[in-house]
Design a protein around this motif. Structure first.
Motif, PDB file in Angstrom:
ATOM      1  N   LYS A  49      13.205   0.825  22.002  1.00 58.44           N
ATOM      2  CA  LYS A  49      12.415  -0.302  22.499  1.00 58.44           C
ATOM      3  C   LYS A  49      11.371  -0.731  21.476  1.00 58.44           C
ATOM      4  O   LYS A  49      11.168  -1.932  21.249  1.00 58.44           O
ATOM      5  CB  LYS A  49      11.729   0.065  23.818  1.00 58.44           C
ATOM      6  CG  LYS A  49      10.874  -1.066  24.380  1.00 58.44           C
ATOM      7  CD  LYS A  49      10.276  -0.725  25.734  1.00 58.44           C
ATOM      8  CE  LYS A  49       9.451  -1.899  26.257  1.00 58.44           C
ATOM      9  NZ  LYS A  49       8.849  -1.613  27.579  1.00 58.44           N
ATOM     10  N   TYR A  50      10.698   0.227  20.869  1.00 58.69           N
ATOM     11  CA  TYR A  50       9.581  -0.104  19.986  1.00 58.69           C
ATOM     12  C   TYR A  50       9.896   0.067  18.502  1.00 58.69           C
ATOM     13  O   TYR A  50       9.320  -0.636  17.669  1.00 58.69           O
ATOM     14  CB  TYR A  50       8.370   0.757  20.344  1.00 58.69           C
ATOM     15  CG  TYR A  50       7.832   0.467  21.723  1.00 58.69           C
ATOM     16  CD1 TYR A  50       7.177  -0.727  21.986  1.00 58.69           C
ATOM     17  CD2 TYR A  50       7.988   1.366  22.766  1.00 58.69           C
ATOM     18  CE1 TYR A  50       6.677  -1.018  23.244  1.00 58.69           C
ATOM     19  CE2 TYR A  50       7.499   1.094  24.031  1.00 58.69           C
ATOM     20  CZ  TYR A  50       6.845  -0.108  24.271  1.00 58.69           C
ATOM     21  OH  TYR A  50       6.370  -0.377  25.526  1.00 58.69           O
ATOM     22  N   LEU A  51      10.800   0.987  18.163  1.00 60.50           N
ATOM     23  CA  LEU A  51      11.143   1.223  16.756  1.00 60.50           C
ATOM     24  C   LEU A  51      12.661   1.373  16.635  1.00 60.50           C
ATOM     25  O   LEU A  51      13.178   2.475  16.425  1.00 60.50           O
ATOM     26  CB  LEU A  51      10.426   2.467  16.227  1.00 60.50           C
ATOM     27  CG  LEU A  51       8.907   2.349  16.075  1.00 60.50           C
ATOM     28  CD1 LEU A  51       8.295   3.705  15.758  1.00 60.50           C
ATOM     29  CD2 LEU A  51       8.531   1.332  14.996  1.00 60.50           C
ATOM     30  N   GLU A 143       5.894  -0.030  11.749  1.00 55.27           N
ATOM     31  CA  GLU A 143       7.239  -0.221  11.204  1.00 55.27           C
ATOM     32  C   GLU A 143       7.353   0.287   9.774  1.00 55.27           C
ATOM     33  O   GLU A 143       8.441   0.684   9.329  1.00 55.27           O
ATOM     34  CB  GLU A 143       7.621  -1.711  11.254  1.00 55.27           C
ATOM     35  CG  GLU A 143       7.740  -2.270  12.656  1.00 55.27           C
ATOM     36  CD  GLU A 143       6.414  -2.737  13.255  1.00 55.27           C
ATOM     37  OE1 GLU A 143       6.424  -3.342  14.334  1.00 55.27           O
ATOM     38  OE2 GLU A 143       5.340  -2.476  12.640  1.00 55.27           O
ATOM     39  N   GLU A 144       6.246   0.266   9.027  1.00 60.46           N
ATOM     40  CA  GLU A 144       6.248   0.774   7.660  1.00 60.46           C
ATOM     41  C   GLU A 144       5.918   2.257   7.619  1.00 60.46           C
ATOM     42  O   GLU A 144       6.505   3.022   6.847  1.00 60.46           O
ATOM     43  CB  GLU A 144       5.260  -0.030   6.812  1.00 60.46           C
ATOM     44  CG  GLU A 144       5.653  -1.492   6.676  1.00 60.46           C
ATOM     45  CD  GLU A 144       4.702  -2.280   5.789  1.00 60.46           C
ATOM     46  OE1 GLU A 144       3.787  -1.667   5.182  1.00 60.46           O
ATOM     47  OE2 GLU A 144       4.869  -3.510   5.704  1.00 60.46           O
ATOM     48  N   VAL A 145       4.990   2.682   8.460  1.00 53.49           N
ATOM     49  CA  VAL A 145       4.598   4.092   8.501  1.00 53.49           C
ATOM     50  C   VAL A 145       5.798   4.970   8.843  1.00 53.49           C
ATOM     51  O   VAL A 145       6.036   6.012   8.213  1.00 53.49           O
ATOM     52  CB  VAL A 145       3.460   4.317   9.515  1.00 53.49           C
ATOM     53  CG1 VAL A 145       3.221   5.812   9.747  1.00 53.49           C
ATOM     54  CG2 VAL A 145       2.175   3.659   9.019  1.00 53.49           C
ATOM     55  N   SER A 253       1.069 -10.375   7.797  1.00 53.96           N
ATOM     56  CA  SER A 253       2.339  -9.650   7.879  1.00 53.96           C
ATOM     57  C   SER A 253       3.232 -10.127   9.016  1.00 53.96           C
ATOM     58  O   SER A 253       2.765 -10.420  10.121  1.00 53.96           O
ATOM     59  CB  SER A 253       2.073  -8.151   8.053  1.00 53.96           C
ATOM     60  OG  SER A 253       3.281  -7.459   8.279  1.00 53.96           O
ATOM     61  N   LYS A 254       4.534 -10.114   8.757  1.00 56.12           N
ATOM     62  CA  LYS A 254       5.529 -10.438   9.790  1.00 56.12           C
ATOM     63  C   LYS A 254       5.542  -9.376  10.890  1.00 56.12           C
ATOM     64  O   LYS A 254       6.059  -9.616  11.983  1.00 56.12           O
ATOM     65  CB  LYS A 254       6.914 -10.518   9.156  1.00 56.12           C
ATOM     66  CG  LYS A 254       7.361  -9.214   8.508  1.00 56.12           C
ATOM     67  CD  LYS A 254       8.688  -9.334   7.799  1.00 56.12           C
ATOM     68  CE  LYS A 254       9.089  -8.000   7.154  1.00 56.12           C
ATOM     69  NZ  LYS A 254      10.364  -8.107   6.423  1.00 56.12           N
ATOM     70  N   HIS A 255       5.014  -8.171  10.602  1.00 56.71           N
ATOM     71  CA  HIS A 255       4.985  -7.110  11.610  1.00 56.71           C
ATOM     72  C   HIS A 255       3.861  -7.291  12.630  1.00 56.71           C
ATOM     73  O   HIS A 255       3.841  -6.625  13.660  1.00 56.71           O
ATOM     74  CB  HIS A 255       4.797  -5.743  10.938  1.00 56.71           C
ATOM     75  CG  HIS A 255       5.928  -5.344  10.042  1.00 56.71           C
ATOM     76  ND1 HIS A 255       7.242  -5.390  10.441  1.00 56.71           N
ATOM     77  CD2 HIS A 255       5.932  -4.891   8.767  1.00 56.71           C
ATOM     78  CE1 HIS A 255       8.018  -4.974   9.446  1.00 56.71           C
ATOM     79  NE2 HIS A 255       7.252  -4.674   8.433  1.00 56.71           N
ATOM     80  N   SER A 256       2.894  -8.155  12.327  1.00 52.07           N
ATOM     81  CA  SER A 256       1.707  -8.298  13.174  1.00 52.07           C
ATOM     82  C   SER A 256       2.018  -9.030  14.468  1.00 52.07           C
ATOM     83  O   SER A 256       2.382 -10.208  14.470  1.00 52.07           O
ATOM     84  CB  SER A 256       0.613  -9.053  12.405  1.00 52.07           C
ATOM     85  OG  SER A 256      -0.450  -9.401  13.259  1.00 52.07           O
ATOM     86  N   ALA A 261       2.021 -13.978  17.744  1.00 51.05           N
ATOM     87  CA  ALA A 261       1.580 -14.673  18.956  1.00 51.05           C
ATOM     88  C   ALA A 261       0.839 -15.957  18.589  1.00 51.05           C
ATOM     89  O   ALA A 261       1.063 -17.022  19.196  1.00 51.05           O
ATOM     90  CB  ALA A 261       0.693 -13.759  19.792  1.00 51.05           C
ATOM     91  N   GLY A 262      -0.062 -15.871  17.616  1.00 50.55           N
ATOM     92  CA  GLY A 262      -0.780 -17.065  17.174  1.00 50.55           C
ATOM     93  C   GLY A 262       0.141 -18.133  16.620  1.00 50.55           C
ATOM     94  O   GLY A 262      -0.043 -19.332  16.876  1.00 50.55           O
TER      95      GLY A 262
END
Length: 344
Positions: A49-51, A143-145, A253-256, A261-262
């Protein structure tokens, strides 16, 4: 020395931090609410779901029982959404070991009370535990960590021993951890940068260029610093990883989630539709509401936050918000760095 660590919260960030700890040789118990997710972590070693597309370490074991998760643990890392922090702490507090180190990695305010996460935690756990509390923050997309990409963060606490303990637990060749004694500043920076990230996404969604984004980030940092100073933070904290570092990564970042949302808002979508499409917590929305109220209470000028509040919650057209910001009265750029009347 390897330890047994509880991670409370199995969103993308909690799961990524559990992976860092497991990679460092620690045994990790990951508390989740959902039975299916717990089963997937334990049998398939994944959190789709998240990763998605990530294989988790076999050193991570999930449970839905919070008592089981924290019992006898000497280290508990909290990575739950800000709106859930109080209830989660209330549930786990009776089962905490008296010598536990609590470390939280949540960036936001409690909307109802306008309190920072350390203040919320401190009201729900025994005082000796609260005094040792540390916060983990800085530019660190999950996602990077979780893919072992180079990441640098900061741990802040009022207690030096807590910072050093957390640093030792988490630091490795791909995850560098600095320490900072300014817990207040670290929390404020981590929470308020999400507001500016919403604004950065909005700016991009409206089709504005790099000039606009650079101005937004710079003046956004001024707002963060102004509020931080009023609440007792050290100004230099905002020039470090918790401040500038996290602001850059979250706004570009595209991950944000907040940027995404903005961006959708800038393209004309309604807030409720954006949040439904995101499917995950967007902390910047609640933080904008909290910071707007906090600015009024503390009498701190936060024009970007104010405009975003009106766009999000009062239906102000984004283009009008930008015009309002651009036509404000003349002012001194570095006012947030100086005491009133002192520009020497």
């Amino acid at each position: 020395m390897n330890q047994h660590v509880a991670v409370i919260g199995a969103g993308s960030w909690g799961t990524a931090l559990a992976s860092v700890l497991a990679r460092n040789g620690h045994q990790v118990t990951l508390w989740v609410r959902d039975e299916k997710l717990a089963s997937d972590v334990n049998t398939k070693h994944e959190n789709r779901k998240y990763l998605p597309d990530i294989k988790l370490s076999t050193g991570i074991a999930a449970t839905t029982n919070i008592r089981e998760a924290v019992r006898d643990m000497r280290v508990v890392l909290l990575a739950v959404p800000s709106h859930a922090m109080r209830q989660v702490c209330r549930e786990m507090a009776p089962h905490l070991h008296p010598d536990v180190l609590l470390l939280h990695a949540t960036k936001g305010f409690e909307l109802e009370t306008l309190k920072r996460m350390s203040e919320v935690i401190g009201e729900e756990v025994p005082e000796p535990i609260a005094k040792r509390l540390a916060v983990l923050t800085g530019p660190s997309h999950a996602e990077e960590v979780v893919r072992n990409q180079p990441t640098t963060v900061v741990v802040a606490s009022d207690e030096e021993a807590s910072m050093l303990h957390a640093q030792d637990l988490l630091m490795n060749e791909n995850f560098r951890v600095y320490t900072n004694p300014d817990l207040v500043g670290a929390e404020i920076a981590g929470a308020l940068k999400n507001i500016i990230a919403l604004g950065a996404g909005l700016s991009d969604g409206l089709g504005y260029g790099d000039n606009a984004k650079a101005a937004l980030l710079t003046r956004g940092l001024a707002e963060i610093s102004r509020m931080g100073r009023k609440l007792g933070a050290r100004p230099l904290t905002f020039a470090g990883l918790a401040g500038v570092g996290d602001l850059i990564v979250t706004c570009t970042s595209k991950h944000s989630r907040n940027w995404r949302a903005g961006y959708m808002l800038g393209q004309g979508k309604k807030l409720d539709d954006v949040l439904e499409q995101m499917g995950m917590v967007v902390e910047g929305v609640r933080t904008t509401h909290a910071a707007f109220s906090l600015a009024a209470r503390e009498q701190v000028e936060m024009p970007i936050t104010s405009v975003l509040y009106r766009i999000l919650f009062e239906g102000k057209p984004p283009e009008q918000g930008v015009e309002e910001l651009m036509t404000r009265g003349k002012t001194f750029e570095l006012d947030y760095l100086y005491a009133e009347g002192d520009r020497s």
